[in-house]
Design a protein around this motif. Structure first.
Motif, short mmCIF file in Angstrom:
data_model
loop_
_atom_site.label_atom_id
_atom_site.label_comp_id
_atom_site.label_asym_id
_atom_site.label_seq_id
_atom_site.Cartn_x
_atom_site.Cartn_y
_atom_site.Cartn_z
N GLY A 214 22.07 -26.09 -5.53
CA GLY A 214 21.13 -27.15 -5.26
C GLY A 214 21.05 -28.12 -6.42
O GLY A 214 21.71 -27.97 -7.44
N PRO A 215 20.20 -29.13 -6.25
CA PRO A 215 20.11 -30.17 -7.26
C PRO A 215 19.49 -29.64 -8.55
O PRO A 215 18.61 -28.79 -8.53
N THR A 216 19.96 -30.15 -9.67
CA THR A 216 19.39 -29.76 -10.96
C THR A 216 18.31 -30.72 -11.39
O THR A 216 17.49 -30.41 -12.22
N ASP A 217 18.28 -31.93 -10.83
CA ASP A 217 17.26 -32.91 -11.14
C ASP A 217 16.11 -32.75 -10.16
O ASP A 217 16.18 -33.18 -9.02
N THR A 218 15.03 -32.10 -10.59
CA THR A 218 13.93 -31.82 -9.68
C THR A 218 13.17 -33.07 -9.28
O THR A 218 12.46 -33.07 -8.28
N ALA A 219 13.32 -34.17 -10.01
CA ALA A 219 12.66 -35.41 -9.64
C ALA A 219 13.26 -35.98 -8.36
O ALA A 219 12.61 -36.74 -7.65
N ALA A 220 14.50 -35.62 -8.03
CA ALA A 220 15.17 -36.13 -6.85
C ALA A 220 14.79 -35.38 -5.58
O ALA A 220 15.13 -35.79 -4.49
N VAL A 221 14.06 -34.28 -5.71
CA VAL A 221 13.69 -33.46 -4.57
C VAL A 221 12.35 -33.91 -4.00
O VAL A 221 11.38 -34.06 -4.74
N ASP A 222 12.31 -34.16 -2.69
CA ASP A 222 11.05 -34.53 -2.05
C ASP A 222 10.13 -33.32 -1.98
O ASP A 222 10.55 -32.25 -1.54
#
Length: 93
Positions: free
Chosen positions: A45-53
């Protein structure tokens, strides 16, 4: 009655292709890696948590009731419809 067994007895049972988490396909001990060379233990999964809704509630429930954001009727359960929480009559099903 079946005999009690340790979970270790089943550890190699999932080894269908000749590999396990502890050994590679050549049987050598070491860290397992995916076929593309990445670490198998890396987070999926994404490592940038700011990109997750963030998760949002799809409904609310109030024991004393709450006003529908559209018609104003006081109801116990309201459902999200766009940015509003609405009663069952106002929801666009």
């Amino acid at each position: 009655m079946p005999e009690d067994r340790s979970l270790d007895d089943f550890a190699e049972a999932n080894d269908v292709d000749g590999t396990s988490a502890e050994t590679g396909s050549d049987g050598a001990e070491g860290d397992a890696a995916d076929s593309d060379g990445t670490d198998a233990d890396a987070a999926d999964g994404p490592t940038d948590t700011a990109a997750v809704d963030p998760a949002v509630a799809t409904s609310t429930w109030h024991a004393d009731g709450a006003a529908c954001d559209r018609c104003g009727e006081r109801v116990e359960r309201r459902w999200r419809d766009e940015a509003d929480f609405v009663c069952a009559d106002c929801a666009s099903w």
